[in-house]
Write a protein that holds these residues in place. Sequence first.
Motif, PDB file in Angstrom:
ATOM      1  N   LYS A   1       0.863  -1.187   0.000  1.00  0.00           N
ATOM      2  CA  LYS A   1       0.000   0.000   0.000  1.00  0.00           C
ATOM      3  C   LYS A   1       0.895   1.231   0.000  1.00  0.00           C
ATOM      4  CE  LYS A   1      -3.677   2.456   2.454  1.00  0.00           C
ATOM      5  NZ  LYS A   1      -2.967   3.751   2.494  1.00  0.00           N
ATOM      6  N   ASP A   2       0.713   2.045  -1.024  1.00  0.00           N
ATOM      7  CA  ASP A   2       1.511   3.258  -1.196  1.00  0.00           C
ATOM      8  C   ASP A   2       3.008   2.950  -1.148  1.00  0.00           C
ATOM      9  OD1 ASP A   2      -0.844   4.763  -1.360  1.00  0.00           O
ATOM     10  OD2 ASP A   2      -0.899   5.053   0.817  1.00  0.00           O
ATOM     11  N   GLY A   3       3.391   1.833  -1.767  1.00  0.00           N
ATOM     12  CA  GLY A   3       4.802   1.483  -1.905  1.00  0.00           C
ATOM     13  C   GLY A   3       5.400   0.692  -0.759  1.00  0.00           C
ATOM     14  N   GLU A   4       4.651   0.473   0.320  1.00  0.00           N
ATOM     15  CA  GLU A   4       5.182  -0.269   1.464  1.00  0.00           C
ATOM     16  C   GLU A   4       4.460  -1.607   1.601  1.00  0.00           C
ATOM     17  OE1 GLU A   4       5.120   1.976   5.027  1.00  0.00           O
ATOM     18  OE2 GLU A   4       6.343   3.623   4.216  1.00  0.00           O
ATOM     19  N   GLU A   5       5.239  -2.668   1.891  1.00  0.00           N
ATOM     20  CA  GLU A   5       4.657  -4.010   1.997  1.00  0.00           C
ATOM     21  C   GLU A   5       3.685  -4.089   3.170  1.00  0.00           C
ATOM     22  OE1 GLU A   5       6.028  -8.695   2.605  1.00  0.00           O
ATOM     23  OE2 GLU A   5       7.522  -7.142   2.114  1.00  0.00           O
ATOM     24  N   ILE A   6       2.538  -4.706   2.913  1.00  0.00           N
ATOM     25  CA  ILE A   6       1.526  -4.907   3.953  1.00  0.00           C
ATOM     26  C   ILE A   6       1.882  -6.177   4.728  1.00  0.00           C
ATOM     27  CG2 ILE A   6      -0.932  -5.243   4.419  1.00  0.00           C
ATOM     28  CD1 ILE A   6      -1.513  -3.844   1.775  1.00  0.00           C
ATOM     29  N   ASN A   7       1.914  -6.053   6.032  1.00  0.00           N
ATOM     30  CA  ASN A   7       2.294  -7.190   6.874  1.00  0.00           C
ATOM     31  C   ASN A   7       1.377  -8.388   6.648  1.00  0.00           C
ATOM     32  OD1 ASN A   7       4.384  -5.727   8.032  1.00  0.00           O
ATOM     33  ND2 ASN A   7       3.096  -4.971   9.715  1.00  0.00           N
ATOM     34  N   GLN A   8       1.994  -9.569   6.691  1.00  0.00           N
ATOM     35  CA  GLN A   8       1.288 -10.859   6.634  1.00  0.00           C
ATOM     36  C   GLN A   8       0.470 -11.026   5.348  1.00  0.00           C
ATOM     37  OE1 GLN A   8      -1.044 -11.047  10.268  1.00  0.00           O
ATOM     38  NE2 GLN A   8       0.767 -11.319  11.567  1.00  0.00           N
ATOM     39  N   THR A   9       0.971 -10.498   4.273  1.00  0.00           N
ATOM     40  CA  THR A   9       0.289 -10.709   2.976  1.00  0.00           C
ATOM     41  C   THR A   9       1.127 -11.565   2.024  1.00  0.00           C
ATOM     42  OG1 THR A   9       1.214  -8.655   2.029  1.00  0.00           O
ATOM     43  CG2 THR A   9      -0.941  -8.507   3.132  1.00  0.00           C
ATOM     44  N   GLN A  10       2.359 -11.901   2.394  1.00  0.00           N
ATOM     45  CA  GLN A  10       3.193 -12.681   1.489  1.00  0.00           C
ATOM     46  C   GLN A  10       2.777 -14.148   1.525  1.00  0.00           C
ATOM     47  OE1 GLN A  10       7.957 -13.559   0.719  1.00  0.00           O
ATOM     48  NE2 GLN A  10       7.318 -11.581   1.560  1.00  0.00           N
ATOM     49  N   VAL A  11       2.585 -14.705   0.340  1.00  0.00           N
ATOM     50  CA  VAL A  11       2.129 -16.091   0.221  1.00  0.00           C
ATOM     51  C   VAL A  11       2.879 -16.771  -0.928  1.00  0.00           C
ATOM     52  CG1 VAL A  11      -0.170 -15.640   1.150  1.00  0.00           C
ATOM     53  CG2 VAL A  11       0.245 -15.402  -1.309  1.00  0.00           C
ATOM     54  N   THR A  12       2.828 -18.104  -0.903  1.00  0.00           N
ATOM     55  CA  THR A  12       3.357 -18.881  -2.019  1.00  0.00           C
ATOM     56  C   THR A  12       2.195 -19.197  -2.964  1.00  0.00           C
ATOM     57  OG1 THR A  12       5.113 -19.847  -0.649  1.00  0.00           O
ATOM     58  CG2 THR A  12       4.528 -20.992  -2.693  1.00  0.00           C
ATOM     59  N   ILE A  13       2.367 -18.874  -4.224  1.00  0.00           N
ATOM     60  CA  ILE A  13       1.291 -19.021  -5.209  1.00  0.00           C
ATOM     61  C   ILE A  13       1.591 -20.240  -6.063  1.00  0.00           C
ATOM     62  CG2 ILE A  13      -0.018 -17.843  -7.011  1.00  0.00           C
ATOM     63  CD1 ILE A  13       1.292 -15.216  -5.991  1.00  0.00           C
ATOM     64  N   GLN A  14       0.693 -21.206  -6.059  1.00  0.00           N
ATOM     65  CA  GLN A  14       0.835 -22.384  -6.882  1.00  0.00           C
ATOM     66  C   GLN A  14       0.239 -22.122  -8.279  1.00  0.00           C
ATOM     67  OE1 GLN A  14       2.530 -25.056  -5.923  1.00  0.00           O
ATOM     68  NE2 GLN A  14       2.819 -24.236  -3.836  1.00  0.00           N
ATOM     69  N   LYS A  15       0.904 -22.696  -9.250  1.00  0.00           N
ATOM     70  CA  LYS A  15       0.407 -22.534 -10.619  1.00  0.00           C
ATOM     71  C   LYS A  15      -0.837 -23.382 -10.821  1.00  0.00           C
ATOM     72  CE  LYS A  15       2.704 -24.473 -13.926  1.00  0.00           C
ATOM     73  NZ  LYS A  15       3.746 -24.771 -14.946  1.00  0.00           N
ATOM     74  N   LYS A  16      -1.878 -22.743 -11.387  1.00  0.00           N
ATOM     75  CA  LYS A  16      -3.117 -23.437 -11.690  1.00  0.00           C
ATOM     76  C   LYS A  16      -3.559 -23.072 -13.105  1.00  0.00           C
ATOM     77  CE  LYS A  16      -4.847 -23.595  -6.918  1.00  0.00           C
ATOM     78  NZ  LYS A  16      -5.962 -23.211  -6.001  1.00  0.00           N
ATOM     79  N   ILE A  17      -3.692 -24.106 -13.918  1.00  0.00           N
ATOM     80  CA  ILE A  17      -4.113 -23.923 -15.321  1.00  0.00           C
ATOM     81  C   ILE A  17      -3.216 -22.887 -15.988  1.00  0.00           C
ATOM     82  CG2 ILE A  17      -6.097 -23.655 -16.860  1.00  0.00           C
ATOM     83  CD1 ILE A  17      -7.901 -23.961 -14.476  1.00  0.00           C
TER      84      ILE A  17
END
Length: 281
Positions: free
Chosen positions: A60-76
């Motif tokens: 948000k406004d250039g700064e990382e939001i806490n506890q939003t980092q996740v591992t994204i699995q590829k789907k389709i």
Amino acid sequence: MLSVAVAQLVLLLLRPDGVAAEQSSEERIEIWEPAYHDLSCTVADTFVGKPDSMNGYWTKDGEEINQTQVTIQKKIDQYHLQKRFYINGSSLGNYSCVFMNGTKNITRSFLIYALSMKNKTDKPIVSYIGTSAVLTCNIKPMPLTWEWYKVNRTEKGMINVTDSPPRYKTQMSGSESRLTIENLVEEDTDTYVCMAVYPIGPVQGEVTLRVLSFMEPLKPFLVVLVEVVLLVFLILLCECQGRRKGSTAVPENGTHIDQTENLRKEEPSGTEETTAKRRKV
């Protein structure tokens, strides 16, 4: 009851042949009431080298939001990052989804901002002393209520429609509000603020009023008239002075002519005196 809005930003779409077809960098979202917003981003695997998974997070406004980092699995053959945010007047701003592709991040943004007046004008409303003026503001969707203020230098005072005698009248019709000022005086010249009140906060618009005397439009013509009269006066003055100089001028041989004429007049008297002397002798 709070509503939920879904906003999706597609970073890369694929045609059936697997070639990139469209890329979008920013989505603008205008809001007028607090609500939950589902923000989502999608990126195709051909865009990042087809890994089975990748990390992503939100800012948000250039700064990382806490506890939003996740591992994204590829789907389709795509990676999808989604997050629900509660947006109110204090949490407006620029929200971005970030896909971490090795040393290079892929970032796209959602600009969430409050509703604003779109019919603003820099031209003042001009009226005359003793008449009335109508100031108008409009905005969609219809606000909860309207408020009017008068800006006095740096201060803003709310207009009281119950003043005696009543000079101010307000009227609200749908998404439009009107302020009528009667019996205008020169002191009414000022900037007026219309405030549309929404659940997310007030939205402000400005209208400038300029009150003139009835002589004001004539001032340019009076100035021109004075200049013309002054010019004519100077021309006539120059002509009069020129005529006076011409009437008093003496020719170069004027003195000689006058002396010659005097001599001619004196010659007969001289002859008569000589004749008289001879007779006496």
